[in-house]
Design an enzyme around this catalytic site. Sequence first.
Site, mmCIF file in Angstrom:
data_model
loop_
_atom_site.group_PDB
_atom_site.id
_atom_site.type_symbol
_atom_site.label_atom_id
_atom_site.label_comp_id
_atom_site.label_asym_id
_atom_site.label_seq_id
_atom_site.Cartn_x
_atom_site.Cartn_y
_atom_site.Cartn_z
ATOM 1 N N HIS A 9 -5.862 -5.606 6.052
ATOM 2 C CA HIS A 9 -7.112 -6.054 5.441
ATOM 3 C C HIS A 9 -7.225 -7.568 5.572
ATOM 4 C CE1 HIS A 9 -6.845 -2.123 3.126
ATOM 5 N NE2 HIS A 9 -8.007 -2.075 3.728
ATOM 6 N N TYR B 278 -13.413 7.064 6.581
ATOM 7 C CA TYR B 278 -12.558 6.918 5.399
ATOM 8 C C TYR B 278 -13.378 7.185 4.132
ATOM 9 C CZ TYR B 278 -9.358 4.246 2.343
ATOM 10 O OH TYR B 278 -8.503 3.839 1.363
ATOM 11 N N SER C 265 -11.982 4.067 -3.064
ATOM 12 C CA SER C 265 -12.234 2.679 -2.706
ATOM 13 C C SER C 265 -13.727 2.392 -2.791
ATOM 14 C CB SER C 265 -11.675 2.446 -1.306
ATOM 15 O OG SER C 265 -12.601 1.826 -0.480
ATOM 16 N N SER C 266 -14.064 1.116 -2.854
ATOM 17 C CA SER C 266 -15.465 0.730 -3.031
ATOM 18 C C SER C 266 -16.305 1.087 -1.803
ATOM 19 C CB SER C 266 -15.564 -0.767 -3.305
ATOM 20 O OG SER C 266 -15.034 -1.483 -2.210
ATOM 21 N N CYS C 267 -15.654 1.438 -0.684
ATOM 22 C CA CYS C 267 -16.428 1.773 0.517
ATOM 23 C C CYS C 267 -17.142 3.111 0.384
ATOM 24 C CB CYS C 267 -15.565 1.724 1.762
ATOM 25 S SG CYS C 267 -14.383 3.058 1.810
HETATM 26 N N1 LIG Z 1 -5.416 -1.832 -0.144
HETATM 27 C C1 LIG Z 1 -6.627 -1.960 -0.645
HETATM 28 O O1 LIG Z 1 -7.281 -2.996 -0.512
HETATM 29 C C2 LIG Z 1 -7.258 -0.848 -1.410
HETATM 30 C C3 LIG Z 1 -8.509 -1.072 -1.962
HETATM 31 C C4 LIG Z 1 -9.128 -0.075 -2.678
HETATM 32 C C5 LIG Z 1 -8.506 1.131 -2.815
HETATM 33 N N2 LIG Z 1 -7.290 1.353 -2.272
HETATM 34 C C6 LIG Z 1 -6.722 2.685 -2.425
HETATM 35 O O2 LIG Z 1 -5.424 2.675 -2.954
HETATM 36 C C7 LIG Z 1 -4.677 3.737 -2.370
HETATM 37 C C8 LIG Z 1 -3.378 3.181 -1.806
HETATM 38 O O3 LIG Z 1 -3.657 2.141 -0.903
HETATM 39 P P1 LIG Z 1 -2.545 1.089 -0.425
HETATM 40 O O4 LIG Z 1 -3.241 -0.156 -0.117
HETATM 41 O O5 LIG Z 1 -1.405 1.116 -1.368
HETATM 42 O O6 LIG Z 1 -2.126 1.738 0.965
HETATM 43 P P2 LIG Z 1 -0.695 1.718 1.635
HETATM 44 O O7 LIG Z 1 0.037 0.495 1.253
HETATM 45 O O8 LIG Z 1 -0.925 2.004 3.082
HETATM 46 O O9 LIG Z 1 0.032 2.945 0.962
HETATM 47 C C9 LIG Z 1 -0.296 4.259 1.267
HETATM 48 C C10 LIG Z 1 0.888 5.136 0.971
HETATM 49 O O10 LIG Z 1 0.540 6.475 1.356
HETATM 50 C C11 LIG Z 1 1.650 6.999 2.061
HETATM 51 N N3 LIG Z 1 1.237 8.017 3.018
HETATM 52 C C12 LIG Z 1 0.263 7.939 3.949
HETATM 53 N N4 LIG Z 1 0.232 9.073 4.670
HETATM 54 C C13 LIG Z 1 1.215 9.875 4.186
HETATM 55 C C14 LIG Z 1 1.689 11.158 4.507
HETATM 56 N N5 LIG Z 1 1.137 11.869 5.489
HETATM 57 N N6 LIG Z 1 2.714 11.658 3.797
HETATM 58 C C15 LIG Z 1 3.294 10.955 2.804
HETATM 59 N N7 LIG Z 1 2.896 9.725 2.437
HETATM 60 C C16 LIG Z 1 1.863 9.196 3.127
HETATM 61 C C17 LIG Z 1 2.233 5.823 2.809
HETATM 62 O O11 LIG Z 1 3.538 6.134 3.203
HETATM 63 P P3 LIG Z 1 4.396 5.186 4.154
HETATM 64 O O12 LIG Z 1 4.937 4.145 3.215
HETATM 65 O O13 LIG Z 1 5.417 6.058 4.728
HETATM 66 O O14 LIG Z 1 3.420 4.638 5.163
HETATM 67 C C18 LIG Z 1 2.142 4.747 1.763
HETATM 68 O O15 LIG Z 1 3.253 4.801 0.912
HETATM 69 C C19 LIG Z 1 -5.566 4.374 -1.318
HETATM 70 O O16 LIG Z 1 -6.159 5.523 -1.828
HETATM 71 C C20 LIG Z 1 -6.630 3.352 -1.075
HETATM 72 O O17 LIG Z 1 -7.862 3.943 -0.767
HETATM 73 C C21 LIG Z 1 -6.631 0.381 -1.573
#
Ligand SMILES: NC(=O)c1ccc[n+]([C@@H]2O[C@H](COP(=O)([O-])OP(=O)(O)OC[C@H]3O[C@@H](n4cnc5c(N)ncnc54)[C@H](OP(=O)(O)O)[C@@H]3O)[C@@H](O)[C@H]2O)c1
Length: 319
Positions: A182, A139, A110-112
Amino acid sequence: MNVKKTDKIYIAGHKGMVGSAIYRLLKHRGYNNLLVRTRNELDLRNQGEVVHFMSSEKPKAVIIAAAKVGGILANNQYPYQFLRDNLIIQDNLINSAFENGVKKLIFLGSSCIYPKFAQQPMSEDSLLTGELEPTNQWYAIAKIAGVKQCEAIKKQFGRDYVSLMPTNLYGPGDNFDLETSHVLPAMIRKFHDAKEDNHAPVRLWGSGSPKREFLYVDDVADAVEFALTRELSSNLYNVGSGIDLFIKELAEKIREMVGHKGEVLWDADKPDGTPRKLMDVSKLKAEGWEYSVKLEDGIEQTYNWFRSNLDNIREVKFD
Ligand SMILES: NC(=O)c1ccc[n+]([C@@H]2O[C@H](COP(=O)([O-])OP(=O)(O)OC[C@H]3O[C@@H](n4cnc5c(N)ncnc54)[C@H](OP(=O)(O)O)[C@@H]3O)[C@@H](O)[C@H]2O)c1
């Protein structure tokens, strides 16, 4: 290494916002050997389970979209889980992929990861040149470790392990829990709920003066496929639109889209976070990738999705 549509590709975190968008896009584009596991089937914090899974399935490529993700409030409240869960999840996945001969891996960060006062727009070269934003440093440090782990594997063993750093993402399947979400999904929910409540006033976090960039989640899924199917020259790329706006402007766009006519109050005593965050997206652009979904169109699609899934909205709780 270029991945083919018949190759076995493991998407970690396919139930999340980003992982589900990647799954949808790859399926739609004809990838027919996608490997997925829910958290109940495979807890990625459990090293033994991950090692066993990776060694028995032996995927050709791995996409890491699993992480503990949350907004400022959640990061502030749960620093230990944000640091440790992310370190463990990514190390279990990256190392077991490495040990089982996985040739291509895409790590999403992520950008952070970039310093709080990095020169804007933030280029990949600003990594580790200054202090992090304190609210999400836990994070960020975990994500920096993941980037460096992939970089070290590429440097020492020549494996094609690439880190993509998306800007703020939004879209269908986002987390709409007001404690852990967010800014963009939180605004959609607050304006929607207030409109339903006779256009009650909406209270928003901070001053509204920071500037942020947003990218529709299908665009990041497209960038992942782009990185999966070609050998890129570097190991770290920003993924964004390269366009930012004031949080107040974002609130206005969402308010208009939702049709809320009440008052908007800003809680200026709540932390604003980094004053400005804009990605320098020229490096991935030079490789041939650009975003395509305009912010207004993405907000409309997200709000439509939110309205049609009101009974099924994702609300992430932390323990
Ligand atoms: N959202 C943003 O704005 C954003 C921005 C930049 C980068 N990103 C990056 O994109 C990636 C995904 O983000 P997202 O927004 O899609 O987050 P998210 O919707 O919270 O999805 C995260 C996924 O990881 C799974 N997970 C977490 N802990 C786990 C564990 N212990 N065992 C198995 N599965 C696990 C979660 O499972 P459950 O479904 O069971 O919770 C969920 O399916 C991350 O690396 C994040 O840094 C996101």
